[in-house]
Design a protein around this motif. Structure first.
Motif, mmCIF file in Angstrom:
data_model
loop_
_atom_site.group_PDB
_atom_site.id
_atom_site.type_symbol
_atom_site.label_atom_id
_atom_site.label_comp_id
_atom_site.label_asym_id
_atom_site.label_seq_id
_atom_site.Cartn_x
_atom_site.Cartn_y
_atom_site.Cartn_z
ATOM 1 N N MET A 334 -20.433 -20.904 4.830
ATOM 2 C CA MET A 334 -20.378 -20.121 5.624
ATOM 3 C C MET A 334 -20.532 -18.090 4.854
ATOM 4 O O MET A 334 -21.026 -17.376 5.367
ATOM 5 C CB MET A 334 -18.732 -20.030 5.575
ATOM 6 C CG MET A 334 -18.083 -19.401 7.263
ATOM 7 S SD MET A 334 -19.026 -20.034 8.504
ATOM 8 C CE MET A 334 -19.092 -18.913 9.402
ATOM 9 N N VAL A 336 -23.001 -17.617 2.936
ATOM 10 C CA VAL A 336 -24.273 -16.897 3.669
ATOM 11 C C VAL A 336 -24.014 -16.552 5.245
ATOM 12 O O VAL A 336 -24.974 -15.846 4.762
ATOM 13 C CB VAL A 336 -25.244 -18.261 3.007
ATOM 14 C CG1 VAL A 336 -26.441 -17.754 3.703
ATOM 15 C CG2 VAL A 336 -24.902 -18.630 1.891
ATOM 16 N N ILE A 337 -24.055 -16.558 5.646
ATOM 17 C CA ILE A 337 -23.710 -16.284 7.241
ATOM 18 C C ILE A 337 -23.063 -15.409 7.371
ATOM 19 O O ILE A 337 -23.875 -13.959 7.926
ATOM 20 C CB ILE A 337 -22.986 -17.560 7.871
ATOM 21 C CG1 ILE A 337 -23.736 -19.136 8.400
ATOM 22 C CG2 ILE A 337 -23.501 -16.987 9.507
ATOM 23 C CD1 ILE A 337 -23.129 -19.980 8.638
ATOM 24 N N GLN A 339 -22.874 -13.254 4.978
ATOM 25 C CA GLN A 339 -23.480 -12.431 4.980
ATOM 26 C C GLN A 339 -24.740 -11.013 5.220
ATOM 27 O O GLN A 339 -25.610 -10.149 5.466
ATOM 28 C CB GLN A 339 -24.029 -12.316 3.389
ATOM 29 C CG GLN A 339 -25.398 -11.531 2.046
ATOM 30 C CD GLN A 339 -25.176 -12.735 0.901
ATOM 31 O OE1 GLN A 339 -24.300 -13.920 0.837
ATOM 32 N NE2 GLN A 339 -26.724 -12.556 0.211
ATOM 33 N N GLY A 340 -25.638 -12.482 5.656
ATOM 34 C CA GLY A 340 -26.615 -11.679 6.676
ATOM 35 C C GLY A 340 -26.179 -11.859 8.468
ATOM 36 O O GLY A 340 -26.948 -10.734 8.972
ATOM 37 N N LEU A 341 -25.607 -11.872 8.331
ATOM 38 C CA LEU A 341 -24.972 -11.413 9.931
ATOM 39 C C LEU A 341 -23.793 -9.775 9.594
ATOM 40 O O LEU A 341 -24.474 -8.623 9.880
ATOM 41 C CB LEU A 341 -23.111 -11.852 10.562
ATOM 42 C CG LEU A 341 -23.199 -13.277 10.967
ATOM 43 C CD1 LEU A 341 -21.950 -13.837 11.474
ATOM 44 C CD2 LEU A 341 -24.456 -12.766 12.511
#
Lengths: 379, 323
Positions: A334, A336-337, A339-341
């Motif tokens: 989660m 990582v998501i 972080q990406g967002l």
């Protein structure tokens, strides 16, 4: 609207816009949580409690934050020179080699406070060396630093696996890692600091390199805003043409900036290698180099923003572990998501809300914004 | 004869391993030729693979999987477009974001929907793109030299393999023989000129980015439904970046892209093949060196030691209509 990037008041520019971007990133992350059938608010409560609810948790949060401060500073220094160092992951990995070589050599003869400066030097040197080749190619031969640093991440991963499996692994051992460092290669923990403040810490990997990270943050501030070199770096970043015209050697500035950036990324290795695991393992960086990108973007490349941003990501890492325990559907991935967002909304879509915010400000006091806009254009 | 058979097997696996690279590299070609850098190929491919695996597992049909993969990849490509074309954000930053979002969400959603540790359930034969046997493949296999070449190397691949190689001349044709292609290349070199001619730079770049999405979706589908029988977490394993390397290696031209992908595919197949066995003259080559070779070659090329790789001139620069 012919001036889409006219100036907002400073507090809106540096406070409100990042806050809005961050909020949107977390709202979208909440939607993902909703999509897998969990309650995002409950998840947020568990996460925050898991990150700062107890002394133990705080120590872990700061331990993760230490790594992210280093990698965030590394990315930020390069950003000021308008270089995108995406190779923090590889530089930190190779930096770990420097730390390990120093520790393996001196851990039986020197106390930790003598090994530590040598290990700092080793980490910085190896990290900088790994950044040097992409930097040299960018400065001298114009090859795009983003691509070369990505390639160097992969080359570093292959190199380190080779070294650990074939060279550094002690004879008779199966696991691809070095031997455990002796006392002289282990950094003392900082848990007493939290205990002195009245928190109970059983055992946490928070160690002296946290203090080093804070020192590094201050030094980066001094470098960028209070030295001649920093001025040159910022000038090259703002306008390479102007820098060239002013007699700044572009080759030198690019290479020096990347060396500093690589050294900072390499020093990240001190935290896990010397401070926690006390040996060099495969994949010990675990994405911290990439988190640095999000941290630098969120902190707007300023140490005063990077340290809190790193602590926020430390909270996400530590709280995320607790969350995975409470809600099995939400694993560490989660983060990582999120972080990406954060990278998407605070980085790539940085200007998305600016025009509407400007319109909003203009509707309150048209004159003020108009005057600011004029100033902005003139500057 | 034994050496010959080994060689055919090696080339056969070269073809299989280079197909995902080829799809992804051609995908990047459209976007980058239009002036939009894309380091998010990896993420789009991964998201496509997950969508293909998930949709094929639920529906049992490979074609539904393909549709889902293309839809998801195009959506992510549009996010990249929205950030970098409409909002003039940093294209590199946006690509990095796409990679992370894909890496995280495929695992989280996969675990939530299928609870198999991030993988999607294995699909049966109907859910995969199976091998296609070219006519007379069995009858001709006895013919010396040409027989094995035809029946093993050319025949027996999935539909997507043939599609990938057909896309190479097709892409060349689109880029160099159509009006769209001319404009696409122009917008990557000098967007202001295209704008002056009364053509929308933004819409043109959006179309290029959509092409990228479609092709990365195909790349993902191949990984999940042709090479494997379902999605496995992190199954792209850096292939998006190797594809990017191949694209640069080929200097952004379609036919060289194919050869670069075949070269990198061959290196991969070769390193799997020789694992541990010593080579004549060189001795034992570490597997890790073979794995790093595509990246090393690309860096060497980028540094201008073997020719010069010059990217599209307007690449990475958002277009501002008026100043």
């Amino acid at each position: 609207m012919s001036a889409p990037y006219a100036k907002l008041p400073a507090w809106a520019d540096y406070g409100l816009i990042p806050l809005i971007n961050l909020t949107v990133a977390f709202i979208v992350a909440g939607l993902v949580v909703l999509l897998i059938g969990e309650n995002p608010l409950r998840a947020a409560v568990i996460l925050v409690d898991g990150a700062i609810g107890r002394g133990q948790a705080i120590a872990y949060t700061l331990y993760y934050a230490t790594s992210f401060i280093f990698t965030g500073l590394a990315v930020a220094v390069a950003f000021h020179c308008s270089l995108f160092n995406i190779g923090g992951e590889g530089q930190a990995y190779v930096g770990g080699l420097g730390v390990a070589l120093v520790c393996l050599t001196f851990d039986s003869v020197l106390p930790w406070w003598l090994t530590f400066p040598l290990a700092i030097l080793g980490a910085a040197l190896f990290g900088a060396a790994w950044a040097f080749i992409p930097a040299y190619f960018q400065a001298k031969r114009g090859s795009h630093i983003v691509i070369t640093t990505i390639m160097f991440n992969f080359i570093a991963a292959s190199l380190m696996v080779y070294l650990l499996v074939e060279v550094l692994k002690p004879a008779g051992s199966q696991a691809p890692q070095t031997r455990t460092f002796l006392e002289g290669g282990q950094l003392p923990k900082l848990n007493w600091m939290l205990e002195a403040m009245g928190f109970a810490v059983r055992s946490a990997p928070l160690n002296v390199s946290f203090l080093l990270a804070l020192v590094a943050a201050v030094l980066v501030w001094v470098l960028i805003w209070r030295t001649r070199l920093g001025y040159e770096i910022r000038m090259r970043g703002y306008s390479p043409k102007a820098a060239r015209y002013a007699g700044v050697s572009e080759v030198r500035v690019i290479i020096v900036t990347m060396l500093i950036s690589g050294a900072l990324a390499g020093m990240m290795a001190l935290n896990p290698v010397m401070g926690d695991q006390n040996r060099l393992q495969i994949d010990f960086v675990t994405g911290a180099g990439f988190v640095g990108i999000a941290v630098a973007l969120m902190g707007r490349s300023h140490p005063a923003g990077i340290v809190p941003a790193a602590i926020l990501f430390g909270m996400l890492y530590q709280g995320g572990a607790e969350l995975a325990f409470e809600m099995p559907g939400i694993s560490r991935d989660m983060i990582v998501i999120i972080q990406g967002l954060v990278i998407l909304f605070a980085g790539a879509l940085e200007h998305m809300f600016r025009p509407s915010l400007q319109a909003l400000f203009a509707s309150f006091s048209p004159q003020a914004v108009g005057a600011e806009a004029k100033q902005g254009e003139g500057a | 004869m034994d050496l010959f058979n080994t060689l055919v097997l090696l080339l056969d696996s070269t073809v299989r391993l280079s197909v995902p690279l080829l799809f992804a590299a051609l995908a990047g070609l459209y976007s980058e030729r239009s002036g939009v850098f894309d380091i998010g190929l990896e993420g789009k491919m991964l998201a496509g693979a997950f969508a293909a695996g998930a949709a094929a597992a639920v529906s049992g049909s490979a074609w539904v999987g393909l549709m889902a993969a293309v839809l998801v990849s195009v959506f992510m490509a549009l996010v990249h477009g929205f950030a970098s074309i409409t909002h003039r954000g940093n294209q590199i930053v946006s690509g990095v974001a796409i990679n992370f979002i894909a890496a995280g969400s495929t695992i989280i959603l996969g675990q939530a929907w299928f609870s198999q540790g991030g993988r999607t359930p294995l699909v049966g034969a109907a859910g995969r793109f199976g091998a296609i046997h070219l006519p007379f493949a069995d009858a001709l296999s006895g013919v010396p030299v040409l027989g094995p070449l035809y029946s093993q190397l050319l025949s027996g691949h999935s539909l997507l393999v043939y599609l990938a190689f057909l896309l190479v001349p097709f892409t060349w044709w689109v880029l160099f023989r159509t009006r769209f292609g001319l404009r696409l290349r122009a917008v990557g070199e000098n967007p202001a000129a295209v704008d002056t001619a009364g053509i929308s730079v933004q819409w043109l770049r959006y179309r290029a980015v959509i092409c990228t999405g479609v092709l990365t979706g195909l790349a993902g589908t191949y990984l999940a439904l042709a090479q494997n029988a379902g999605f496995v977490k992190d199954m792209t394993a850096g292939r998006g970046f190797i594809a990017l390397a191949a694209l640069i290696f080929a200097k952004w031209r379609p036919v060289p892209v194919m050869f670069a992908c075949l070269l990198f595919g061959f290196l991969d197949a070769f390193s799997i093949r020789i694992q541990g066995t010593p080579l004549p003259l060189i001795g034992r080559v570490p597997v890790q060196f073979m794995q790093a070779l595509p990246y090393i070659l690309t860096v060497v090329l980028l540094a201008g030691f073997i020719g010069r790789a010059i990217p599209p001139r307007a690449g990475g620069v958002p277009y501002v209509k008026e100043r």
